[in-house]
Design an enzyme around this catalytic site. Sequence first.
Site, PDB file in Angstrom:
ATOM      1  N   THR A  26       5.968 -10.136  -4.467  1.00 57.69           N
ATOM      2  CA  THR A  26       7.641 -10.044  -5.161  1.00 57.69           C
ATOM      3  C   THR A  26       8.353  -8.539  -4.772  1.00 57.69           C
ATOM      4  O   THR A  26       7.905  -8.376  -3.698  1.00 57.69           O
ATOM      5  CB  THR A  26       8.229  -9.803  -6.933  1.00 57.69           C
ATOM      6  N   LYS A  30       7.735  -8.043  -0.228  1.00 62.12           N
ATOM      7  CA  LYS A  30       7.956  -8.408   1.360  1.00 62.12           C
ATOM      8  C   LYS A  30       7.351  -8.929   2.703  1.00 62.12           C
ATOM      9  O   LYS A  30       6.962  -8.854   3.888  1.00 62.12           O
ATOM     10  CB  LYS A  30       8.691  -9.680   0.897  1.00 62.12           C
ATOM     11  N   ASN A  51       6.050 -14.602   0.623  1.00 68.30           N
ATOM     12  CA  ASN A  51       6.325 -13.655  -0.783  1.00 68.30           C
ATOM     13  C   ASN A  51       4.757 -14.964  -0.991  1.00 68.30           C
ATOM     14  O   ASN A  51       4.235 -15.175  -2.126  1.00 68.30           O
ATOM     15  CB  ASN A  51       7.203 -14.620  -1.403  1.00 68.30           C
TER      16      ASN A  51
END
Length: 69
Positions: A26, A30, A51
Amino acid sequence: IAVPPDIFPDALRQFRDNGGQGANITMPHKKIAYQLCNHTTPRAQQAQSVNTLFWKDNLLWGDNTDGHG
């Protein structure tokens, strides 16, 4: 696992050393995760972020399923 951005690369290595097979990432990790990958999917390349991480043949792969998912 909550990890501060400045130790994310080390935390990811430790995760792998402890048997981790893959991870969902998250924000704010990323972009850093993208830079750490040995290989990325076309979706990740287009987004310049990942992700989803997984190891294949001992190499770190990244994908971005944000738009697709």
